[in-house]
Scaffold this motif. Structure first.
Motif, short mmCIF file in Angstrom:
data_model
loop_
_atom_site.label_atom_id
_atom_site.label_comp_id
_atom_site.label_asym_id
_atom_site.label_seq_id
_atom_site.Cartn_x
_atom_site.Cartn_y
_atom_site.Cartn_z
N ARG A 118 3.79 -18.56 -20.97
CA ARG A 118 3.22 -18.88 -22.33
C ARG A 118 4.14 -19.69 -23.03
O ARG A 118 3.71 -20.79 -23.80
CB ARG A 118 3.49 -17.36 -22.95
N ARG A 119 5.48 -19.84 -22.87
CA ARG A 119 6.33 -20.66 -23.30
C ARG A 119 6.02 -22.09 -23.11
O ARG A 119 6.18 -22.94 -23.70
CB ARG A 119 7.77 -20.33 -23.16
N TYR A 120 5.73 -22.37 -21.69
CA TYR A 120 5.33 -23.48 -21.21
C TYR A 120 4.01 -23.88 -22.15
O TYR A 120 3.90 -25.16 -22.33
CB TYR A 120 5.21 -23.55 -19.79
N LEU A 121 3.04 -23.11 -22.22
CA LEU A 121 1.63 -23.54 -22.79
C LEU A 121 1.89 -23.92 -24.14
O LEU A 121 1.44 -24.81 -24.81
CB LEU A 121 0.69 -22.56 -22.49
N GLU A 122 2.96 -23.18 -24.81
CA GLU A 122 3.22 -23.49 -26.10
C GLU A 122 4.09 -24.69 -26.56
O GLU A 122 4.10 -25.19 -27.72
CB GLU A 122 3.83 -22.23 -27.04
N SER A 123 4.64 -25.08 -25.44
CA SER A 123 5.64 -26.36 -25.64
C SER A 123 4.86 -27.64 -26.00
O SER A 123 4.02 -28.08 -25.35
CB SER A 123 6.30 -26.79 -24.37
N PRO A 124 5.02 -28.19 -27.07
CA PRO A 124 4.52 -29.27 -27.63
C PRO A 124 4.59 -30.55 -26.70
O PRO A 124 3.67 -31.37 -26.81
CB PRO A 124 4.86 -29.67 -29.01
N VAL A 125 5.65 -30.82 -26.06
CA VAL A 125 5.83 -31.56 -25.06
C VAL A 125 6.44 -31.26 -23.86
O VAL A 125 6.80 -30.07 -23.74
CB VAL A 125 7.16 -32.70 -25.81
N VAL A 126 6.42 -32.04 -22.84
CA VAL A 126 7.06 -31.44 -21.50
C VAL A 126 8.46 -32.26 -21.44
O VAL A 126 8.51 -33.57 -21.54
CB VAL A 126 6.06 -32.02 -20.43
N VAL A 127 9.43 -31.35 -21.23
CA VAL A 127 10.94 -31.78 -21.07
C VAL A 127 11.40 -31.27 -19.66
O VAL A 127 11.09 -29.95 -19.23
CB VAL A 127 11.76 -31.41 -22.09
N LYS A 128 11.72 -32.33 -18.84
CA LYS A 128 12.17 -31.92 -17.36
C LYS A 128 13.56 -32.48 -17.18
O LYS A 128 14.00 -33.39 -17.78
CB LYS A 128 11.38 -32.53 -16.40
N TYR A 129 14.38 -31.50 -16.25
CA TYR A 129 15.65 -32.26 -15.82
C TYR A 129 15.39 -31.92 -14.18
O TYR A 129 14.98 -30.75 -13.76
CB TYR A 129 16.82 -31.18 -16.47
N ARG A 130 15.16 -33.13 -13.49
CA ARG A 130 14.93 -33.27 -12.07
C ARG A 130 13.80 -32.40 -11.60
O ARG A 130 13.92 -31.66 -10.67
CB ARG A 130 16.27 -32.61 -11.23
N GLY A 131 12.80 -32.45 -12.60
CA GLY A 131 11.75 -31.92 -12.05
C GLY A 131 11.43 -30.43 -12.57
O GLY A 131 10.32 -29.93 -12.94
N ARG A 132 12.50 -30.01 -13.11
CA ARG A 132 12.50 -28.57 -13.88
C ARG A 132 12.06 -28.45 -15.31
O ARG A 132 12.91 -29.14 -15.92
CB ARG A 132 14.06 -27.61 -13.70
N LEU A 133 11.40 -27.58 -15.43
CA LEU A 133 10.70 -27.69 -16.97
C LEU A 133 11.95 -26.94 -17.83
O LEU A 133 12.59 -26.12 -17.37
CB LEU A 133 9.66 -26.47 -16.94
N VAL A 134 11.98 -27.67 -18.93
CA VAL A 134 13.09 -27.09 -19.74
C VAL A 134 11.86 -26.71 -21.34
O VAL A 134 11.23 -27.74 -21.69
CB VAL A 134 14.24 -28.07 -20.35
N PHE A 135 11.91 -25.57 -21.52
CA PHE A 135 11.23 -24.95 -22.59
C PHE A 135 11.51 -25.99 -24.05
O PHE A 135 12.54 -26.27 -24.46
CB PHE A 135 11.20 -23.60 -23.25
N SER A 136 10.61 -26.43 -24.73
CA SER A 136 10.72 -27.05 -25.86
C SER A 136 9.92 -26.57 -27.25
O SER A 136 9.00 -25.99 -27.22
CB SER A 136 10.40 -28.68 -25.48
N ARG A 137 10.10 -27.47 -28.37
CA ARG A 137 9.51 -27.28 -29.48
C ARG A 137 9.96 -28.56 -30.31
O ARG A 137 10.51 -29.26 -29.94
CB ARG A 137 9.50 -25.96 -30.38
N LEU A 138 9.17 -28.84 -31.39
CA LEU A 138 9.18 -29.85 -32.20
C LEU A 138 10.00 -29.61 -33.60
O LEU A 138 9.42 -28.54 -34.33
CB LEU A 138 8.08 -30.56 -32.60
#
Length: 209
Positions: free
Chosen positions: A93-113
């Protein structure tokens, strides 16, 4: 197994080029011997996602105690109970709600604006950032801190001032608490820790390098 993953992902990308592909981690178990096989596989999957510019969503940090699957989340040491599935679903759910995709070495970092002078500012979930980069989060008296590589970065919730190694740093956007999770400005955090942030042309994907 990694070679099979790569072939499947290449086929999906070729057949459905507009699809957003997310590779989820293999879950750790209560069995240390099995986990010795699972950890290298997850490391390989993250590297594969980095090479193919995909997203790797690692569920294990939210599901583990120490170095194995939390006992309260499983009945047999392998399969999840409802509480475990709830945490897994919350990650998705956090991934789907993240407005942008932030990654570190391919790993997802949850985000918002957030917003700075009318312009969008990317905020990242502090705990998610720490898990991806190998840092440690600490809380004390209303302050949140990140320890990484011998450096310390701390924030007071609601204030536009961060402290890096004892020196104050003025932020354009204050940290924000959303659903009991702290989100902090990405660029000052990355720069202070020696990272660079590269954004795609559409400003929808950000890679921490």
């Amino acid at each position: 197994m990694l070679a099979r993953y790569q072939k499947l992902l290449e086929r999906i990308k070729a057949a459905l080029p507009d699809s957003k592909i997310v590779v989820q981690s293999v879950l750790l178990t209560r069995n240390p011997a099995w986990n010795d096989y699972i950890r290298p596989l997850n490391t390989g999957l993250a590297q594969l996602c980095r090479q193919m510019d995909l997203v790797f969503l690692d569920h294990n940090p939210a599901l583990t105690e120490g170095d194995r699957l939390a006992a309260r989340l499983t009945g047999d040491g392998i399969h999840l109970r409802q509480a475990g599935y709830d945490l897994l679903a919350d990650n998705i759910r956090r991934y789907l709600e993240s407005p942008v995709v932030v990654k570190y070495r391919g790993r997802l970092v949850f985000s918002r604006l957030g917003s700075s002078q009318g312009q969008p500012e990317v905020l990242v979930n502090l705990r998610s950032f720490a898990r991806a980069t190998g840092g440690t989060v600490q809380w004390s008296n209303g302050q949140a801190g990140l320890i990484k590589g011998g450096r310390g970065f701390s924030w007071t919730v609601g204030q536009k001032v961060a402290v890096l190694d004892g020196k104050e740093l003025v932020l354009d956007v204050p940290p924000a608490v959303v659903n009991n999770s702290l989100y902090v400005p990405l660029n000052p955090l990355a720069e202070a820790l020696g990272y660079t942030v590269n954004s795609a042309a559409d400003n929808k994907t950000f890679n921490i390098m």
